[in-house]
Design an enzyme around this catalytic site. Structure first.
Site, short mmCIF file in Angstrom:
data_model
loop_
_atom_site.label_atom_id
_atom_site.label_comp_id
_atom_site.label_asym_id
_atom_site.label_seq_id
_atom_site.Cartn_x
_atom_site.Cartn_y
_atom_site.Cartn_z
N ASP A 1 0.83 -1.20 0.00
CA ASP A 1 0.00 0.00 0.00
C ASP A 1 0.87 1.26 0.00
O ASP A 1 0.50 2.28 -0.59
CB ASP A 1 -0.92 0.01 1.23
N LYS B 1 -7.63 2.26 9.77
CA LYS B 1 -7.91 1.86 8.38
C LYS B 1 -7.56 0.39 8.21
O LYS B 1 -6.40 0.02 8.13
CB LYS B 1 -7.11 2.73 7.40
#
Length: 695
Positions: free
Chosen positions: A39, A126
């Site tokens: 990510d 998250k």
């Protein structure tokens, strides 16, 4: 090269490269459940794209990653359209970035400094999982879909019914129709258990919990999903027939009352200092959590303000993801290879001694271009610091200084001035950073890459024609031009005798090819592989010109610099002068016109592009002038664009509506002279369906 150092031509080339790479990463992540980068890599790539666009706003492409969510629904599942789009989040990486996000939101809303400081945010860890949308009718769970491309996703209802965290009926009163958004994930212990079972069964283990969760949820057999201990945190709503809360924090409490699990670490923060403190706390606790997270999401708490802020491109203005930093490693550069793309671009790639970076073995890294190699003075044999931070392959940050007793460094790399594939001369136009092969369609690498692009998912999307098959067919003379693809049915019997093929597979290929002889105009334009024409640009052109015949006619006329057609092409919102130049250059090449003639002779129809309207202002051109009192100009523009309108700054004969604020001035006079409809601010609010302001 740092975005601040780019010239305009260099920025244009870099934005094209970034758009292509991010699109490839999105497909791997959203569609194949097999991300090729971390990510942090992905986020850094998007941040670079945003930084360049901020410096050169006129160069933002219609297919820019900042405007779109990628990832098409799989054909293995049914498709379902979200009532409210499931978009992505923009990212920040520090307190300064977060404060800029708050400032932008406050400016959009027209808040003063005191009001901006009073903004409250909800902070939520998250989760690194799979986003889903759950639809409830009269409190009963009726459908569950993945995010997909943001507009429609895969229907995985049967699999979601097996999750204990998905209530089949909501507890207590609920709206008649509501979409609830959440994240499906695997805890770390569950991930280890599944991988142990995979190994025991002789199957390949999952690379990480996110892959395992996605693979488990997308099983065709719900019984397999039921055996996987998937979890879900609910975190937001999509569409709702009734408002159930005034703040996001109260909405999270309502989710708990309905029977959902909400992340217990979520909290309210009331300043940038508090946001940073929460981020630091989560970073410290990250390794001890039972699930993977990659940052913290901050959302404006007031839902009425969320509605006003709305969305820009692919992301909401009212939320941001504060991400953890990227991971780095040191390894040795063993050689530099040159790859040739479909437009002839020569791209240097570093071949590395294998090294583990964040759990992934890295063997290659991008070097971007000649200037980047020279700037970093990267040489074969050097120890280099690499970072998985945004490219399809990782990037080299720099050379590790050699020790006093280290052997002499290798020779400086000399960028080739000929194509490594066809031997043709390579050239680097003034002001650009990319060397390109001049061999054109005589270069095998370019031909193969263009054929691969032609049948790609967003182009003709022909099943059975993958990269390996195209490469083999080209080498054997079966495929030389795009039109040859539609001649493959004539060779069905020969294809059936090829190694790895058979009667059934050859027949299926023939059926796939024939099924694509009718193609929407936007896909056709994109398939041609014209430089700087992505999927969104192609849709803009298809919408504007309507048919292939009209498009080709206008493009041929646009090859004349200064012609009305050239000026009209460059004035299309999202196209601009640079893209118009590329289109004109394409139509000036005789072999491209021959390719078009060949294709149109093989295709039965490429007209009648069906592009649905976005709202009741679709196709209208709107101008705002004067001072608006109930909303800011950006807010008004965003509302108009959501309703399908094109917003411009000048009044002309093509303008359909002028909205008059206080002190409208010359634009109001010009609208009157041209007989263009006008509305005051109250009339605009009524037209937009906003309604009057207060009592």
């Amino acid at each position: 090269m740092d975005p601040s150092e780019l010239t305009e031509p260099q920025a244009m080339v870099e934005l094209e490269r970034l758009a292509q790479q991010i699109r490839a990463l999105d497909r791997a992540y959203y569609e194949d459940d097999a991300p090729t980068v971390t990510d942090a890599e992905y986020d850094a790539l998007r941040q670079r794209n945003l930084a360049i666009e901020a410096r050169f706003p006129d160069l933002r492409r219609a297919d820019s990653p900042s405007l779109h969510v990628s990832g098409a629904p799989s054909a293995a599942f049914g498709r379902h359209r979200h009532l409210v789009p499931m978009l992505s989040l923009d990212n920040v990486f520090g307190r300064e970035d977060f404060e800029s996000f708050v400032t932008r939101a406050a400016r959009f809303l027209g808040l003063n400094d005191d009001q901006a400081r009073a903004l409250r945010f909800v902070a939520e860890p998250k989760i690194d999982g799979l986003s889903i949308s759950l639809t409830y009718e009269h409190g009963r769970f009726v459908r569950g879909t993945t995010r997909g491309d943001g507009t429609e996703g895969e229907d995985v209802t049967a699999n979601l019914r097996t999750l204990r965290d998905v209530p089949l009926r909501l507890k207590g009163p609920a709206p008649a129709l509501i979409e609830i958004r959440g994240e499906v994930f695997l805890s770390k212990p569950a991930f280890l258990s599944i991988n142990a079972a995979q190994a025991e069964a002789g199957q390949k283990p999952f690379a990480n919990p996110r892959n395992a969760a996605a693979g488990s949820l997308r099983q065709l057999d719900p019984n397999i999903t039921a055996r996987r201990p998937l979890s879900l945190f609910a975190y937001a709503q999509g569409f709702s027939s009734d408002r159930v809360a005034d703040t996001h924090w109260d909405y999270l409490e309502r989710l708990r009352q309905w029977g959902f699990t909400v992340n217990p670490l979520s909290c309210v923060v009331e300043s940038a200092e508090a946001a940073e403190a929460f981020m630091d706390r989560i970073a410290r606790e990250r390794s001890g959590l039972e699930y993977d997270i990659d940052g913290v999401v901050y959302k404006v708490d007031d839902l009425a303000l969320q509605d006003r802020l709305g969305f820009v491109g692919r992301a909401p203005r009212w939320a941001i993801a504060w991400k953890f930093p990227a991971e780095q490693a040191i390894t040795r550069l063993t050689r530099i290879d040159i790859q040739v793309g479909r437009t002839g671009a020569l791209t240097p790639v570093a071949i590395l001694e294998p090294v583990n970076v964040g759990g992934v073995i890295v063997t290659r890294a991008t070097l971007h271009n000649e200037d980047e190699i020279a700037r970093k003075d990267v040489r074969v044999g050097d120890l280099v610091q690499i970072q998985r931070a945004g490219d399809v392959i990782p990037q080299i940050l720099g050379v590790v200084p050699p020790g006093a007793d280290a052997p002499p460094r290798g020779e400086a790399f000399i960028f080739p001035h000929t194509c490594p594939i066809c031997g043709a001369r390579a050239e680097r136009p003034p002001g650009e950073v990319v060397w390109r092969c001049t061999g054109g369609l005589t270069c095998p690498a370019q031909v193969v890459e263009r054929l691969i692009h032609f049948v790609s998912r967003d182009a003709f999307d022909i099943d059975g024609l993958g990269e390996r098959t195209i490469t083999e067919f080209h080498a054997d003379g079966l495929l030389k031009t795009p039109a040859d693809i539609f001649r493959l049915p004539d060779h069905e019997a020969d294809i059936a005798t090829r190694e790895g093929w058979g009667t059934v597979s050859a027949r299926n290929l023939t059926a796939s090819v024939r099924a694509r002889q009718t193609i929407p105009l936007a896909r056709f334009i994109y398939a041609l592989g014209i430089r700087r024409i992505g999927t969104s640009n192609a849709r803009l052109l298809a919408r504007h010109y309507g048919s292939y015949t009209h498009w080709r006619e206008q493009m041929l006329r646009a090859t004349t610099i200064g012609s009305d057609e050239r000026l009209a092409l460059g004035s299309i919102t999202g196209i601009g002068g640079a893209i118009a130049d590329e289109l004109a250059a394409f139509f000036m090449e005789a072999h491209n016109l021959e390719t078009l003639d060949d294709l149109t002779a093989m295709l039965t129809a490429i007209e009648d592009e069906d592009l649905p309207a976005q709202g009741h202002l679709s196709g209208k051109t709107v101008v705002f002038t004067g001072t608006l009192t109930t909303m800011t100009r950006p807010e008004a523009k965003a509302i108009a664009e959501r309703l399908g309108a094109r917003v411009t700054d000048s009044v002309s004969k093509k303008t359909d509506l002028v909205v008059l604020g206080a002190d409208a001035g010359s634009k109001a006079r010009k609208a009157a002279e041209l007989g263009i409809d006008t509305l005051d601010e109250e009339g605009w609010r009524e037209l937009a369906g906003i309604g009057p302001v207060g009592p």
